[in-house]
Enzyme design. Sequence first.
Site, mmCIF file in Angstrom:
data_model
loop_
_atom_site.group_PDB
_atom_site.id
_atom_site.type_symbol
_atom_site.label_atom_id
_atom_site.label_comp_id
_atom_site.label_asym_id
_atom_site.label_seq_id
_atom_site.Cartn_x
_atom_site.Cartn_y
_atom_site.Cartn_z
ATOM 1 C CG ASP A 42 65.164 38.706 -47.908
ATOM 2 O OD1 ASP A 42 65.287 39.450 -46.909
ATOM 3 O OD2 ASP A 42 64.096 38.582 -48.534
ATOM 4 C CB VAL A 43 68.554 40.553 -43.418
ATOM 5 C CG1 VAL A 43 69.957 40.858 -43.888
ATOM 6 C CG2 VAL A 43 67.602 41.716 -43.685
ATOM 7 C CG ASN A 102 74.874 48.336 -43.244
ATOM 8 O OD1 ASN A 102 74.840 49.469 -42.774
ATOM 9 N ND2 ASN A 102 74.868 48.114 -44.553
ATOM 10 C CG ASP A 159 72.970 43.847 -50.577
ATOM 11 O OD1 ASP A 159 73.486 44.786 -49.954
ATOM 12 O OD2 ASP A 159 71.873 43.950 -51.191
ATOM 13 C CB THR A 190 70.005 59.369 -47.815
ATOM 14 O OG1 THR A 190 71.427 59.262 -48.010
ATOM 15 C CG2 THR A 190 69.608 58.578 -46.592
ATOM 16 C CE LYS A 250 67.867 51.726 -39.418
ATOM 17 N NZ LYS A 250 68.824 50.655 -39.749
ATOM 18 C CB THR A 287 74.226 56.188 -48.427
ATOM 19 O OG1 THR A 287 72.830 56.169 -48.065
ATOM 20 C CG2 THR A 287 75.076 56.504 -47.207
ATOM 21 C CE1 TYR A 333 65.685 53.526 -41.738
ATOM 22 C CE2 TYR A 333 65.760 55.485 -40.352
ATOM 23 C CZ TYR A 333 66.412 54.530 -41.116
ATOM 24 O OH TYR A 333 67.781 54.570 -41.245
HETATM 25 N N1 LIG Z 1 72.279 57.104 -44.960
HETATM 26 C C1 LIG Z 1 71.868 57.565 -43.807
HETATM 27 O O1 LIG Z 1 71.737 58.787 -43.618
HETATM 28 C C2 LIG Z 1 71.573 56.594 -42.686
HETATM 29 C C3 LIG Z 1 71.454 57.126 -41.394
HETATM 30 C C4 LIG Z 1 71.228 56.254 -40.339
HETATM 31 C C5 LIG Z 1 71.124 54.901 -40.558
HETATM 32 N N2 LIG Z 1 71.227 54.405 -41.825
HETATM 33 C C6 LIG Z 1 71.133 52.948 -41.970
HETATM 34 O O2 LIG Z 1 72.357 52.463 -42.480
HETATM 35 C C7 LIG Z 1 72.149 51.212 -43.140
HETATM 36 C C8 LIG Z 1 72.824 51.258 -44.498
HETATM 37 O O3 LIG Z 1 72.163 52.205 -45.312
HETATM 38 P P1 LIG Z 1 72.881 53.110 -46.405
HETATM 39 O O4 LIG Z 1 72.456 54.503 -46.147
HETATM 40 O O5 LIG Z 1 74.319 52.777 -46.465
HETATM 41 O O6 LIG Z 1 72.101 52.683 -47.725
HETATM 42 P P2 LIG Z 1 72.363 51.572 -48.864
HETATM 43 O O7 LIG Z 1 71.148 51.622 -49.721
HETATM 44 O O8 LIG Z 1 73.663 51.780 -49.515
HETATM 45 O O9 LIG Z 1 72.429 50.213 -48.072
HETATM 46 C C9 LIG Z 1 71.363 49.350 -47.863
HETATM 47 C C10 LIG Z 1 71.720 47.989 -48.443
HETATM 48 O O10 LIG Z 1 70.800 47.041 -47.920
HETATM 49 C C11 LIG Z 1 70.471 46.130 -48.957
HETATM 50 N N3 LIG Z 1 69.202 45.468 -48.637
HETATM 51 C C12 LIG Z 1 67.947 45.984 -48.703
HETATM 52 N N4 LIG Z 1 67.045 45.062 -48.305
HETATM 53 C C13 LIG Z 1 67.756 43.931 -47.979
HETATM 54 C C14 LIG Z 1 67.394 42.642 -47.496
HETATM 55 N N5 LIG Z 1 66.105 42.306 -47.253
HETATM 56 N N6 LIG Z 1 68.379 41.733 -47.273
HETATM 57 C C15 LIG Z 1 69.677 42.063 -47.509
HETATM 58 N N7 LIG Z 1 70.078 43.265 -47.969
HETATM 59 C C16 LIG Z 1 69.121 44.186 -48.197
HETATM 60 C C17 LIG Z 1 70.430 46.987 -50.211
HETATM 61 O O11 LIG Z 1 70.524 46.197 -51.394
HETATM 62 C C18 LIG Z 1 71.633 47.905 -49.968
HETATM 63 O O12 LIG Z 1 72.826 47.339 -50.504
HETATM 64 C C19 LIG Z 1 70.635 51.026 -43.198
HETATM 65 O O13 LIG Z 1 70.248 50.147 -42.159
HETATM 66 C C20 LIG Z 1 70.107 52.419 -42.940
HETATM 67 O O14 LIG Z 1 68.826 52.398 -42.382
HETATM 68 C C21 LIG Z 1 71.458 55.213 -42.887
#
Ligand SMILES: NC(=O)c1ccc[n+]([C@@H]2O[C@H](COP(=O)([O-])OP(=O)(O)OC[C@H]3O[C@@H](n4cnc5c(N)ncnc54)[C@H](O)[C@@H]3O)[C@@H](O)[C@H]2O)c1
Length: 256
Positions: free
Chosen positions: A69-70, A96, A43, A199, A165, A196, A161
Amino acid sequence: MRIKDKVALITGSASGVRPQLMGFGGVTAWLFSEEGAKVVIADINAKDGETTARQIRDSGGEALFNKLDVTNESDWIKSIKSTITSFGKIDILVNNAGTTARENVENTTIEMWDSQMEIHAKGTFLGTKSVIPELRRSGGGSIVNVSSIAGIIGSHSSTAYHAGKGAIRAFTKSAAVQYASEGIRVNSVHPGYVDTPMTHNVFSDHNQAKQRTSTIPMGRFGTAKEIAYAILYLASDESSYVTGTELIVDGGTTAH
Ligand SMILES: NC(=O)c1ccc[n+]([C@@H]2O[C@H](COP(=O)([O-])OP(=O)(O)OC[C@H]3O[C@@H](n4cnc5c(N)ncnc54)[C@H](O)[C@@H]3O)[C@@H](O)[C@H]2O)c1
């Protein structure tokens, strides 16, 4: 012990600090560890990433943190090298990491567009590209890409977004076809609405939550654990004949 002795690298997994609200990556790291895997927490958030890895170790698991950083190829090379040095191999990659940009087409700036395509499309591509030689060396493996229902349907906002996706969804199928003969499976997970860290500011608002849940046939948000179980299934050998699929976990939202 559904993934016993496997080594898994999970991006965006710093949000696994107890007792805070966790994200998908954080909950997946804990679940994978409970199911017998060694986990790499990767992360950009070093503080929470280190804490998550330490808490997993303190609970008897094997975990390490990598600052990654991805969107940066040299970070990927370093992280994979560090995984091999510490754990000897890699079997599972979960792409993720993600961020949001909630604007309609006209209000989406080029910067927003580029950063969404960078983190989702390019990040998933770079992770997949970087890990394939190591999965090949392990005799196969599983890549799980976290897309979203936003990668399948549209909405009134979050234009870039949706595009990012959607790119993950198509890229997943492309990689699945290319590496199936080598025992490398590539699948995508499409979560619906879940509270999360990403959101929380929107979903903790009573009116916004009521409006969203009214569109979900099950009438409630999902939990990060419910998403993590879908990721676990695709990561494990239980899904050995599954590749190029899109696993929707949304309480029925996209079914109507
Ligand atoms: N929460 C929802 O409702 C939801 C729904 C569908 C999809 N998602 C997707 O699920 C995934 C996880 O999201 P989440 O909701 O658990 O939120 P989250 O904020 O807990 O997770 C995102 C993580 O990505 C890290 N991050 C951000 N930019 C980065 C980078 N450049 N390199 C490495 N790490 C980085 C952040 O520090 C964080 O720890 C995301 O891809 C999100 O788009 C979330």
